[in-house]
Design a protein around this motif. Structure first.
Motif, PDB file in Angstrom:
ATOM      1  N   GLU A  12     -22.753  -0.654 -29.395  1.00  0.00           N
ATOM      2  CA  GLU A  12     -21.985  -0.080 -28.304  1.00  0.00           C
ATOM      3  C   GLU A  12     -22.866   0.049 -27.072  1.00  0.00           C
ATOM      4  O   GLU A  12     -24.036   0.428 -27.153  1.00  0.00           O
ATOM      5  N   SER A  13     -22.319  -0.311 -25.929  1.00  0.00           N
ATOM      6  CA  SER A  13     -23.051  -0.163 -24.670  1.00  0.00           C
ATOM      7  C   SER A  13     -23.280   1.310 -24.374  1.00  0.00           C
ATOM      8  O   SER A  13     -22.504   2.174 -24.798  1.00  0.00           O
ATOM      9  N   ALA A  14     -24.346   1.572 -23.651  1.00  0.00           N
ATOM     10  CA  ALA A  14     -24.624   2.959 -23.270  1.00  0.00           C
ATOM     11  C   ALA A  14     -23.484   3.553 -22.467  1.00  0.00           C
ATOM     12  O   ALA A  14     -23.271   4.763 -22.473  1.00  0.00           O
ATOM     13  N   GLY A  15     -22.738   2.702 -21.789  1.00  0.00           N
ATOM     14  CA  GLY A  15     -21.648   3.205 -20.966  1.00  0.00           C
ATOM     15  C   GLY A  15     -20.325   3.339 -21.695  1.00  0.00           C
ATOM     16  O   GLY A  15     -19.330   3.725 -21.101  1.00  0.00           O
ATOM     17  N   GLY A  16     -20.307   3.008 -22.980  1.00  0.00           N
ATOM     18  CA  GLY A  16     -19.064   3.090 -23.740  1.00  0.00           C
ATOM     19  C   GLY A  16     -18.862   1.857 -24.596  1.00  0.00           C
ATOM     20  O   GLY A  16     -19.722   0.976 -24.668  1.00  0.00           O
ATOM     21  N   PRO A  17     -17.744   1.769 -25.284  1.00  0.00           N
ATOM     22  CA  PRO A  17     -17.527   0.668 -26.228  1.00  0.00           C
ATOM     23  C   PRO A  17     -17.438  -0.684 -25.537  1.00  0.00           C
ATOM     24  O   PRO A  17     -16.944  -0.808 -24.426  1.00  0.00           O
ATOM     25  N   LEU A  18     -17.933  -1.690 -26.233  1.00  0.00           N
ATOM     26  CA  LEU A  18     -17.827  -3.076 -25.801  1.00  0.00           C
ATOM     27  C   LEU A  18     -16.566  -3.705 -26.410  1.00  0.00           C
ATOM     28  O   LEU A  18     -15.897  -3.085 -27.245  1.00  0.00           O
ATOM     29  N   PRO A  19     -16.213  -4.906 -26.013  1.00  0.00           N
ATOM     30  CA  PRO A  19     -14.945  -5.487 -26.477  1.00  0.00           C
ATOM     31  C   PRO A  19     -14.739  -5.482 -27.981  1.00  0.00           C
ATOM     32  O   PRO A  19     -13.622  -5.255 -28.462  1.00  0.00           O
ATOM     33  N   ARG A  20     -15.800  -5.730 -28.764  1.00  0.00           N
ATOM     34  CA  ARG A  20     -15.591  -5.757 -30.208  1.00  0.00           C
ATOM     35  C   ARG A  20     -15.262  -4.375 -30.757  1.00  0.00           C
ATOM     36  O   ARG A  20     -14.504  -4.255 -31.716  1.00  0.00           O
ATOM     37  N   SER A  70      -5.906  -1.936 -21.381  1.00  0.00           N
ATOM     38  CA  SER A  70      -6.557  -1.137 -20.347  1.00  0.00           C
ATOM     39  C   SER A  70      -8.005  -0.840 -20.738  1.00  0.00           C
ATOM     40  O   SER A  70      -8.931  -0.975 -19.920  1.00  0.00           O
ATOM     41  N   GLY A  71      -8.214  -0.439 -21.998  1.00  0.00           N
ATOM     42  CA  GLY A  71      -9.568  -0.176 -22.466  1.00  0.00           C
ATOM     43  C   GLY A  71     -10.424  -1.423 -22.481  1.00  0.00           C
ATOM     44  O   GLY A  71     -11.636  -1.379 -22.211  1.00  0.00           O
ATOM     45  N   ALA A  75     -14.101  -2.231 -20.855  1.00  0.00           N
ATOM     46  CA  ALA A  75     -15.203  -2.696 -21.707  1.00  0.00           C
ATOM     47  C   ALA A  75     -15.828  -3.978 -21.169  1.00  0.00           C
ATOM     48  O   ALA A  75     -17.044  -4.186 -21.283  1.00  0.00           O
ATOM     49  N   GLU A  76     -15.011  -4.841 -20.571  1.00  0.00           N
ATOM     50  CA  GLU A  76     -15.522  -6.119 -20.073  1.00  0.00           C
ATOM     51  C   GLU A  76     -16.441  -5.937 -18.869  1.00  0.00           C
ATOM     52  O   GLU A  76     -17.192  -6.863 -18.517  1.00  0.00           O
ATOM     53  N   ARG A  77     -16.417  -4.766 -18.234  1.00  0.00           N
ATOM     54  CA  ARG A  77     -17.278  -4.506 -17.079  1.00  0.00           C
ATOM     55  C   ARG A  77     -18.607  -3.877 -17.483  1.00  0.00           C
ATOM     56  O   ARG A  77     -19.491  -3.691 -16.631  1.00  0.00           O
ATOM     57  N   ARG A  78     -18.789  -3.558 -18.768  1.00  0.00           N
ATOM     58  CA  ARG A  78     -19.992  -2.856 -19.197  1.00  0.00           C
ATOM     59  C   ARG A  78     -21.129  -3.826 -19.492  1.00  0.00           C
ATOM     60  O   ARG A  78     -20.898  -4.978 -19.856  1.00  0.00           O
ATOM     61  N   ASP A  83     -22.247 -11.041 -23.447  1.00  0.00           N
ATOM     62  CA  ASP A  83     -22.688 -11.695 -24.675  1.00  0.00           C
ATOM     63  C   ASP A  83     -21.584 -12.605 -25.211  1.00  0.00           C
ATOM     64  O   ASP A  83     -20.394 -12.275 -25.148  1.00  0.00           O
ATOM     65  N   ALA A  84     -21.976 -13.763 -25.761  1.00  0.00           N
ATOM     66  CA  ALA A  84     -20.984 -14.764 -26.188  1.00  0.00           C
ATOM     67  C   ALA A  84     -20.022 -14.200 -27.226  1.00  0.00           C
ATOM     68  O   ALA A  84     -18.810 -14.462 -27.184  1.00  0.00           O
TER      69      ALA A  84
END
Length: 577
Positions: A12-20, A70-71, A75-78, A83-84
């Motif tokens: 998980e990104s420090a800024g919140g969840p990533l797409p996965r 929306s979420g 997530a795509e901006r974090r 990452d592929a």
């Protein structure tokens, strides 16, 4: 190969969840709303419940999709979303949820009557994949059976809401489903009396300690199915009498996107179907001459094989024969064309419960592999099974077809996301792989004689016919001048059934069941051939890029470990492997 349960989970990104993480959170929330999906994933808490099929239940699912999209945008901006693996998951999630919302917003869920793909079929089908080893397992079965009345009442509410909005299913779908429900409940349509229903027979397999509870619960489920059948027959069928059976270009394009994961050029796809028809017909004539010299058509030769060819006698015997065929394929392919984990090698052959569609099918293993992958053969009352009609079909449904792909997805779920390997499946990706698998076995020489190869070509022809008639009749396209069948006329369901029957080795009841399927699931049946084309294009591009260094075994395993992709992305990803 490492065990998927021991692989690191997406970070998980420090800024919140990533797409996965967003994708898997969607799966968690979906399971709450759709316990049937939970059972297929092996979630024990799901086994006793059923979804809310009412309009309100459908709105809840749509709300979840919108919230997830929306979420996903956030997530795509974090950092890390580039990452592929994250990008591939995000692309699939956005495409799938957008396609599903388009179907929902068009009100398609308010006219979901189909001989294969509808809430009532989901309710019965999930019972066949539930755990059934312990009293606790069967107690969950009893609870789920008791939930059937409320689930089917919600389904009826949705169909009634569709009628109010002028959204109706086709009359042929309704008549077919009424017939299926009659068989499930063992009703005598003349006396209106019922025999032992499918639900009662199913529940009778449970332990003695729960026999009375299971019998009562099965009675509740049977009564609910009878009530739905009566409502369809007396209320719904008269209301939709004269409604169109086909959907037109706008609805078809929407459904084609849903099933294929791409905005298709439907006219190009229709032309491709015809080109495959002519190619396959020429090959079939060559093999037919070997099977029955002097045969006027390939289907005359296939008819000869129905009575004079290699066959398996007996229902238990054909189940065991199909199991042996899959076991032999695994032994031959593992280490040569695939590298298979031990748990992927387990697959079971089953006989399908009566009263469903005529086509064989496959069910995916649970995430923990406690329920293995299974192939299912509808016997349609037959006890003699010609081998030509089984071999390539089980290469499609079992190994190296659906089972190797979907079990491998399950195996690597921890490396990707549960979404990519389960509920995010694009039909044309999976069906395209399975058709590619049939062709692969032909390329590798597994179709040992003209008899089996003619059966394979007939199965391929059926998929080409699907592209032609599915697109042709729903869009009312013109039959081309080089067609051997009614050139210049425009397709109707009646012409489609006649054409299909003339160019297919399957019996008449199968052909009729297939046509009803295409009318009720527009755009799904074309994904086999179009998906196969995508897989072949991807392999050809990868082979061209690597030259003599191309390693088919490595490519197959990398391709099967990507998880789901729409046809928009499949060729691109396969080409880069």
């Amino acid at each position: 190969m490492s065990d998927a349960t021991n692989t690191p989970q997406p970070s998980e990104s420090a800024g919140g969840p990533l797409p996965r993480q967003v994708a898997d959170a969607y799966v968690d929330a979906l399971i709450v709303l759709d316990p049937i999906a939970g059972t297929y994933l092996g979630v024990q808490e799901s086994h006793s419940r059923l979804p809310d099929f009412s309009p309100d239940g459908q709105q809840e699912l749509a709300r979840l999709s919108r919230d997830t999209l929306s979420g996903l945008s956030e997530a795509e901006r974090r950092p890390g979303a580039e990452d592929a693996a994250e990008r591939r998951c995000a692309r699939l999630l956005r495409e799938r949820l957008t396609a599903e919302l388009a179907v929902h917003e068009a009100g398609e869920g308010l006219r979901a009557v189909s001989n294969l793909h509808s809430p009532v079929h989901s309710v019965r089908g999930v019972l066949t994949v539930m755990p059934a080893e312990t009293e606790e397992d069967w107690s969950a079965v009893a609870q789920r059976l008791r939930a059937v009345p409320a689930a089917l009442e919600g389904y009826r509410e949705s169909l009634a809401a569709g009628l109010e909005r002028g959204l109706s299913a086709g009359p042929r779908q309704v008549a077919t489903v009424v017939g299926q429900l009659t068989e499930w409940t063992a009703d005598d349509t003349e006396t209106e009396q019922g025999g032992e229903s499918w639900f009662a027979s199913f529940a009778a397999q449970g332990p003695d300690a729960l026999r009375d509870e299971l019998a009562a619960a099965a009675g509740d489920a049977t009564s609910a199915v009878r009530e739905l059948r009566a409502w369809l027959l007396k209320v719904y069928a008269p209301a939709v009498e004269g409604a169109p059976e086909t959907v037109g270009r706008e609805r078809y394009a929407r459904w084609a996107r849903y099933w294929n994961g791409t905005d298709l050029d439907l006219d190009e796809a229709y032309a491709y179907g015809w080109s495959e028809f002519h190619r396959l017909l020429a090959e079939m004539r060559t093999e037919a001459e070997k099977v029955l010299p002097g045969a006027t058509t390939p289907w005359e030769a296939l008819g000869h094989l129905d009575t004079a060819g290699e066959a398996v006698e007996g229902v238990d015997q054909v189940r065991d024969w199909l199991q042996a065929l899959m076991d032999e394929a695994i032994e031959a392919l593992d280490g040569t064309h695939f590298d298979l984990a031990e748990r992927v090698k387990r697959v079971e052959s089953r006989i399908a419960p009566p009263g469903g569609a005529a086509a064989p099918y496959y069910t995916q293993p649970s995430l923990d592999f406690s329920r293995p992958g299974r192939t299912w053969l509808p016997t349609l009352g037959e006890t003699r099974f010609p081998v030509y009609d089984l071999v390539s079909t089980w290469y499609h449904e079992g190994v190296p077809g659906h089972h190797l792909q979907l079990a491998q997805w399950t195996h690597v779920a921890g490396e990707l996301s549960r979404y990519q390997t389960t509920v995010g499946m694009v039909s044309a990706n999976a069906e395209g792989w399975a058709l590619y698998a049939e062709r692969l076995m032909d390329e590798l020489g597994f179709l040992q004689n003209a008899e089996r190869r003619l059966g394979y070509l007939d199965a391929q022809m059926m998929r080409a016919l699907r592209v032609i008639v599915d697109i042709g009749m729903h869009l009312e396209l013109e039959i081309p001048a080089d067609s051997p069948f009614r050139p210049g006329e425009r397709w109707t369901p009646e012409l489609a059934q006649e054409f299909f029957g003339l160019h297919c080795g399957r019996p008449g009841d199968f052909v009729e069941s297939e046509l009803v399927r295409y009318l009720g699931m527009p755009g799904q049946a074309i994904g086999y051939k179009l998906g196969e084309r995508a897989w072949l294009r991807g392999r050809d591009a990868a082979r061209a890029a690597h030259g003599d260094a191309f390693d088919a075994r490595r490519w197959h395993m990398a391709a099967l470990s990507q998880g789901s992709l729409g046809l928009d992305d499949l060729v691109e990803e396969l080409s880069a492997l």
